[in-house]
Design a protein around this motif. Sequence first.
Motif, PDB file in Angstrom:
ATOM      1  N   HIS A   7       0.804  -1.217   0.000  1.00  0.00           N
ATOM      2  CA  HIS A   7       0.000   0.000   0.000  1.00  0.00           C
ATOM      3  C   HIS A   7       0.837   1.267   0.000  1.00  0.00           C
ATOM      4  O   HIS A   7       0.282   2.357   0.082  1.00  0.00           O
ATOM      5  CB  HIS A   7      -0.946   0.001   1.205  1.00  0.00           C
ATOM      6  N   SER A   8       2.145   1.148  -0.086  1.00  0.00           N
ATOM      7  CA  SER A   8       2.982   2.348  -0.083  1.00  0.00           C
ATOM      8  C   SER A   8       2.851   3.069  -1.415  1.00  0.00           C
ATOM      9  O   SER A   8       2.688   2.440  -2.466  1.00  0.00           O
ATOM     10  CB  SER A   8       4.440   1.989   0.191  1.00  0.00           C
ATOM     11  N   PRO A   9       2.915   4.399  -1.399  1.00  0.00           N
ATOM     12  CA  PRO A   9       2.755   5.166  -2.645  1.00  0.00           C
ATOM     13  C   PRO A   9       3.809   4.826  -3.698  1.00  0.00           C
ATOM     14  O   PRO A   9       3.503   4.823  -4.893  1.00  0.00           O
ATOM     15  CB  PRO A   9       2.881   6.620  -2.195  1.00  0.00           C
ATOM     16  N   GLY A  10       5.022   4.510  -3.287  1.00  0.00           N
ATOM     17  CA  GLY A  10       6.075   4.180  -4.247  1.00  0.00           C
ATOM     18  C   GLY A  10       5.764   2.922  -5.032  1.00  0.00           C
ATOM     19  O   GLY A  10       5.944   2.872  -6.251  1.00  0.00           O
ATOM     20  N   LEU A  12       2.800   1.578  -5.514  1.00  0.00           N
ATOM     21  CA  LEU A  12       1.654   1.828  -6.384  1.00  0.00           C
ATOM     22  C   LEU A  12       2.048   2.624  -7.619  1.00  0.00           C
ATOM     23  O   LEU A  12       1.593   2.341  -8.729  1.00  0.00           O
ATOM     24  CB  LEU A  12       0.561   2.558  -5.603  1.00  0.00           C
ATOM     25  N   LEU A  13       2.922   3.611  -7.452  1.00  0.00           N
ATOM     26  CA  LEU A  13       3.372   4.417  -8.581  1.00  0.00           C
ATOM     27  C   LEU A  13       4.184   3.580  -9.566  1.00  0.00           C
ATOM     28  O   LEU A  13       3.965   3.645 -10.778  1.00  0.00           O
ATOM     29  CB  LEU A  13       4.198   5.609  -8.091  1.00  0.00           C
ATOM     30  N   ILE A  14       5.098   2.773  -9.059  1.00  0.00           N
ATOM     31  CA  ILE A  14       5.914   1.908  -9.922  1.00  0.00           C
ATOM     32  C   ILE A  14       5.015   0.906 -10.654  1.00  0.00           C
ATOM     33  O   ILE A  14       5.180   0.665 -11.850  1.00  0.00           O
ATOM     34  CB  ILE A  14       7.013   1.198  -9.113  1.00  0.00           C
ATOM     35  N   SER A  15       4.039   0.357  -9.945  1.00  0.00           N
ATOM     36  CA  SER A  15       3.120  -0.597 -10.578  1.00  0.00           C
ATOM     37  C   SER A  15       2.337   0.065 -11.699  1.00  0.00           C
ATOM     38  O   SER A  15       2.159  -0.518 -12.774  1.00  0.00           O
ATOM     39  CB  SER A  15       2.146  -1.158  -9.542  1.00  0.00           C
ATOM     40  N   ALA A  16       1.863   1.285 -11.468  1.00  0.00           N
ATOM     41  CA  ALA A  16       1.109   1.993 -12.495  1.00  0.00           C
ATOM     42  C   ALA A  16       1.981   2.291 -13.707  1.00  0.00           C
ATOM     43  O   ALA A  16       1.533   2.149 -14.853  1.00  0.00           O
ATOM     44  CB  ALA A  16       0.532   3.295 -11.924  1.00  0.00           C
ATOM     45  N   VAL A  17       3.236   2.681 -13.480  1.00  0.00           N
ATOM     46  CA  VAL A  17       4.144   2.978 -14.593  1.00  0.00           C
ATOM     47  C   VAL A  17       4.441   1.706 -15.389  1.00  0.00           C
ATOM     48  O   VAL A  17       4.451   1.727 -16.623  1.00  0.00           O
ATOM     49  CB  VAL A  17       5.438   3.642 -14.075  1.00  0.00           C
TER      50      VAL A  17
END
Length: 112
Positions: A7-10, A12-17
Amino acid sequence: MNTSLMHSPGVLLISAVVLAAGTYAFRLAGPMLRSRLTFPPHVERLMETSAIVLLASLVATTGLMEGHGMAGVARPAGVAVAGVLAWRKAPFLVVVIGAAAVTALLRLAGVE
């Protein structure tokens, strides 16, 4: 497994990218490979036919079914009107409004 890491923002961001890059690569592969791959004419006709069958089955299941049962009469009547209008080459907006109007009027009349 550490659920707080998921659930960490990092992460989630890497997964989205990564998902965005994969989607872009997948979509780019079609036009790039189209000139390199050739299919016999009968295979191309089969692929065109399968796309039509897939679309027709999607229309049938969403137009005739609701949950695990039949959708009633109003929705299939609207789908039928849309099919006739599309077959008669009516503009898309006319097809959508015609189908919605028939469905709404039947439901207003108490026909489910």
